[in-house]
Scaffold this active site. Structure first.
Site, mmCIF file in Angstrom:
data_model
loop_
_atom_site.group_PDB
_atom_site.id
_atom_site.type_symbol
_atom_site.label_atom_id
_atom_site.label_comp_id
_atom_site.label_asym_id
_atom_site.label_seq_id
_atom_site.Cartn_x
_atom_site.Cartn_y
_atom_site.Cartn_z
ATOM 1 N N GLY A 1 0.823 -1.196 0.000
ATOM 2 C CA GLY A 1 0.000 0.000 0.000
ATOM 3 C C GLY A 1 0.863 1.255 0.000
ATOM 4 O O GLY A 1 2.094 1.191 -0.042
ATOM 5 N N GLY B 1 3.870 14.284 -3.762
ATOM 6 C CA GLY B 1 3.511 12.875 -3.880
ATOM 7 C C GLY B 1 3.054 12.450 -5.263
ATOM 8 O O GLY B 1 2.424 11.403 -5.400
ATOM 9 N N GLU B 2 3.398 13.230 -6.291
ATOM 10 C CA GLU B 2 2.930 12.873 -7.639
ATOM 11 C C GLU B 2 3.479 11.522 -8.086
ATOM 12 O O GLU B 2 2.794 10.754 -8.768
ATOM 13 C CB GLU B 2 3.337 13.951 -8.645
ATOM 14 C CG GLU B 2 2.828 13.654 -10.058
ATOM 15 C CD GLU B 2 3.148 14.757 -11.050
ATOM 16 O OE1 GLU B 2 3.183 14.463 -12.265
ATOM 17 O OE2 GLU B 2 3.374 15.913 -10.631
#
Length: 294
Positions: free
Chosen positions: A63, A83-84
């Site tokens: 995850g 967080g791209e």
């Protein structure tokens, strides 16, 4: 009732520079992957396909361990501030939702957060790192990125003109480590003005000092030849001798026509000129142009 004034941008961003504090908070919600879009202030311009595939496999197994930082947009969508890369990998992994922190950040705060988050990564190339540091400087000074280098050169020459800005830059770059803002503008900032072929070589690992020398060459074919020479272990000094950036040991001084033309083509030099010197140079150039026409 006393009106509360908003603190200066440098003070509001101190927490972000100190380590992107918002990124360490627990995730507050999840949002659909489709409702997210790339950030306006993303310093990265290249995402390696193999690295993204590896991250996607890790996300499938474990995850997303760190939430994305996003800011809300109209119509229920969100812009990714930090967080791209995780978002792109999540799409590859087939995730429908991702954990996020939603923060109503201003443009300056978003720019700073994106820059600092990327500078904490170890796999940035020099182009991306320089752009991220430039974003930090622009946010600290509250100026557009295009004006940040010229503004820093001006502060370097006349620190007494804005001591608060000088202190803010000292604090921001001190927190980031590696180099001062003065060292940054004198050495690495110029890589963003390099021709696209030389920038591509830097992204693949070419030493930025060699890149800055090769970038002075206007002919694309000559640049390609020099770029190929870098694979043979050629030194910076040898490159400078080849392009006329410095005379070879024991050689004669280079042609002043070549010297002046190359210095005039140096975007970093032009950005560092004050108004008085710029006006004098432009006057001389007009006189030179008239002489050549005559």
């Amino acid at each position: 009732m006393t009106r509360r004034t908003r603190p200066p941008i440098g003070a509001r961003l101190t927490g972000l520079v100190a380590g992107v504090e918002t990124l360490s908070q627990p995730a507050t919600t999840t949002v659909p992957v489709a409702s997210l879009g790339p950030g306006t202030f993303q310093p990265r311009v290249h995402f390696d396909d193999d690295a993204l595939a590896d991250l996607a496999r890790s996300i499938q197994e474990q995850g997303i361990l760190q939430p994305l930082l996003v800011r809300p947009l109209p119509a229920g969508t969100y812009e990714i501030v930090a967080g791209e890369r995780r978002w792109r990998a999540a799409r590859l992994a087939g995730l429908a939702e991702v954990p996020v922190l939603i923060r109503p950040l201003t443009d300056a705060e978003a720019r700073m957060a994106a820059a600092v988050e990327n500078l904490q990564r170890e796999n940035l190339n020099v182009i991306e790192e320089v752009r991220a540091r430039l974003q930090v400087a622009a946010a600290t000074l509250d100026v557009p990125e295009a004006d940040a280098v010229a503004r820093m050169f001006a502060l370097d020459r006349h620190p007494e003109s804005a001591p608060a800005h000088v202190e803010a830059l000292d604090r921001a770059f001190g927190t980031l480590g590696r180099e001062t803002w003065r060292s940054f503008i004198r050495n690495r900032a110029a890589v963003l003005n390099l021709p696209s072929d030389v920038q591509a070589a830097v992204r693949e690992g070419l030493d930025y000092r060699k890149a800055l020398v090769i970038g002075r060459v206007q002919d694309a074919g000559e640049r390609l030849t020099l770029l190929e020479r870098t694979h043979t272990g050629i030194t910076v000094q040898e490159l400078r001798a080849l392009v006329g950036g410095a005379p070879a040991r024991g050689g004669a001084a280079r042609d002043p026509w070549v010297k002046v033309s190359r210095r005039l083509a140096d975007a970093r030099l032009r950005a560092g000129l004050d108004e008085r010197r710029r006006a004098q140079i432009e006057k001389l150039l007009r006189q030179l142009d008239a002489l050549l026409d005559g």
